[in-house]
Design an enzyme around this catalytic site. Structure first.
Site, PDB file in Angstrom:
ATOM      1  N   HIS A  93      10.231   4.347 -12.788  1.00  0.00           N
ATOM      2  CA  HIS A  93      10.319   4.895 -11.436  1.00  0.00           C
ATOM      3  C   HIS A  93      11.745   5.040 -10.936  1.00  0.00           C
ATOM      4  CE1 HIS A  93       7.154   5.402  -8.011  1.00  0.00           C
ATOM      5  NE2 HIS A  93       7.951   6.453  -8.124  1.00  0.00           N
ATOM      6  N   ASP A 106       1.861   3.718  -5.186  1.00  0.00           N
ATOM      7  CA  ASP A 106       2.416   2.715  -6.090  1.00  0.00           C
ATOM      8  C   ASP A 106       1.800   1.363  -5.760  1.00  0.00           C
ATOM      9  OD1 ASP A 106       4.183   1.134  -7.686  1.00  0.00           O
ATOM     10  OD2 ASP A 106       5.865   2.479  -7.257  1.00  0.00           O
ATOM     11  N   HIS A 146       3.771  -1.133  -5.947  1.00  0.00           N
ATOM     12  CA  HIS A 146       4.983  -1.818  -5.494  1.00  0.00           C
ATOM     13  C   HIS A 146       5.732  -0.947  -4.502  1.00  0.00           C
ATOM     14  CE1 HIS A 146       4.021  -2.795  -9.727  1.00  0.00           C
ATOM     15  NE2 HIS A 146       4.286  -4.042  -9.369  1.00  0.00           N
ATOM     16  N   ASP A 148       9.041  -0.909  -4.304  1.00  0.00           N
ATOM     17  CA  ASP A 148      10.290  -0.479  -4.963  1.00  0.00           C
ATOM     18  C   ASP A 148      11.429  -0.380  -3.957  1.00  0.00           C
ATOM     19  OD1 ASP A 148       8.904  -0.400  -7.320  1.00  0.00           O
ATOM     20  OD2 ASP A 148       8.661   1.769  -7.356  1.00  0.00           O
ATOM     21  N   HIS A 193      14.105   0.095 -11.680  1.00  0.00           N
ATOM     22  CA  HIS A 193      12.839   0.736 -11.293  1.00  0.00           C
ATOM     23  C   HIS A 193      12.179   0.041 -10.106  1.00  0.00           C
ATOM     24  CE1 HIS A 193       9.543  -1.640 -13.736  1.00  0.00           C
ATOM     25  NE2 HIS A 193      10.451  -2.454 -13.257  1.00  0.00           N
ATOM     26  N   ASP A 204       3.116   6.587  -9.086  1.00  0.00           N
ATOM     27  CA  ASP A 204       3.264   5.604 -10.155  1.00  0.00           C
ATOM     28  C   ASP A 204       1.876   5.271 -10.685  1.00  0.00           C
ATOM     29  OD1 ASP A 204       3.510   3.108 -11.573  1.00  0.00           O
ATOM     30  OD2 ASP A 204       5.372   2.688 -10.498  1.00  0.00           O
ATOM     31  N   ASP A 238       0.748   2.761 -11.979  1.00  0.00           N
ATOM     32  CA  ASP A 238       0.243   1.411 -11.693  1.00  0.00           C
ATOM     33  C   ASP A 238      -0.347   1.281 -10.299  1.00  0.00           C
ATOM     34  OD1 ASP A 238       2.330   0.766  -9.850  1.00  0.00           O
ATOM     35  OD2 ASP A 238       3.540  -0.194 -11.395  1.00  0.00           O
ATOM     36  N   GLU A 265       5.841   6.020 -14.929  1.00  0.00           N
ATOM     37  CA  GLU A 265       5.414   4.717 -15.433  1.00  0.00           C
ATOM     38  C   GLU A 265       4.177   4.775 -16.339  1.00  0.00           C
ATOM     39  OE1 GLU A 265       7.150   2.010 -15.230  1.00  0.00           O
ATOM     40  OE2 GLU A 265       8.496   2.252 -13.501  1.00  0.00           O
TER      41      GLU A 265
END
Length: 294
Positions: free
Chosen positions: A97, A119, A121, A123, A136, A221, A223, A266
């Site tokens: 990312h 996402d 997260h 980030d 990332h 992302d 994830d 990702e």
């Protein structure tokens, strides 16, 4: 629609190897063909050159792993996207990312841009707050102008405004990172809000909050999805978006007609099963670019 696909095969910002193969996995999942079947004109621009990890210095003395190489790749991606003809819809394929530091800058073309960050997260770490030094985990902070000076000003005096960011699917945030997100007033829909409000309302509120902006960039992302759907990611977090929640979000954003660019990042085929994650993410792109049942 004219769509340009650009790969950034980089895993230098991540803690696990393998996402550098993400662009190939997504192409093998027939991304371009799927979009052409929707009636779009698709050009694949190939990949931004990125050295493999073993051939470059990790630059650990800076506190940021592979900083110089990541900076170079992001600058190249930004330039490639900025030079696209007006009206082109860019889809950038990561890679980890950290590539979004470049892709968002390039896709924005210097205009005010809303950022929809899908996402697990936020980030939003900076070099000072990051427990790992992996870039990332820092792209959004750099996009708003925090952190390492060169990454934070890759777009010159252009940055994303914190009030123009909406994060969806969040469920893993470092403690100091959480404080930074709150301090900057980022709009965050955690999985708790997804459960309580439902994706339809979240999409509606997101589009209302970002109303009037000339550009909307979706950075997706893999994830963000539950690992049962998308196992091929380096930082899986249980309890993520379901298949239908994610598709509904993409469908509602598509119906708005306001999204102008996209990242898919990702995807790690080294951790995947029969390229499942890449195929799922191609489906997400299809929904964002107009696939309909009826």
């Amino acid at each position: 629609m004219d769509i340009a696909v650009l790969g950034i095969p980089m895993d230098l910002g991540a803690g696990r190897r393998g996402v550098d193969m993400g662009p190939s996995a997504l192409r093998n999942a027939r991304l371009s063909r799927a979009l052409r079947n929707l009636g779009h004109v698709v050009r694949d621009l190939g990949d931004v050159p990125v050295p493999v990890a073993e051939t470059v210095d990790k630059h650990e003395e800076t506190g940021l792993i592979f900083l110089e190489t990541i900076l170079g790749a992001c600058a190249s991606a930004a330039e490639r996207l900025r030079d696209l003809p007006a009206g082109t819809f860019p889809i950038s394929l990561g890679g980890d990312h950290s590539v979004s530091v470049g892709t968002v800058v390039g896709a924005s073309r210097g205009e005010r841009t809303g950022l929809i960050w899908v996402d697990a997260h936020t980030d939003f770490n900076t070099p000072a707050s990051s427990p790992s030094g992996n870039i990332h985990g820092m792209p959004v902070a750099h996009l708003v102008g925090l952190g390492e000076e060169r990454l934070a000003h890759l777009g010159g005096d252009w940055n994303v405004r914190p009030e123009d960011i909406v994060m969806i699917g969040i469920r893993s945030v470092d403690r100091r990172e959480r404080d930074l997100v709150r301090e900057h007033g980022i709009t965050v829909y955690t999985m708790k809000e997804v459960d309580q409000l439902g994706m339809s309302r979240i999409a509606e509120e997101t589009l209302e909050r970002l109303g009037g902006l000339p550009r909307l960039h979706v950075s997706f992302d893999a994830d963000a999805l539950d690992p049962s759907i998308a196992p091929g990611v380096g930082t899986p977090v249980p309890g993520g978006l379901t298949y239908r929640e994610a598709h509904l979000l993409m469908e509602l954003l598509s119906e708005s007609g306001r999204v102008t660019s996209m990242d898919i990042v990702e995807v790690n085929p080294a951790l995947d099963t029969q390229n499942q994650t890449a195929h799922v993410m191609v489906g997400m792109a299809e929904s964002l670019l107009g696939k309909r049942i009826m």
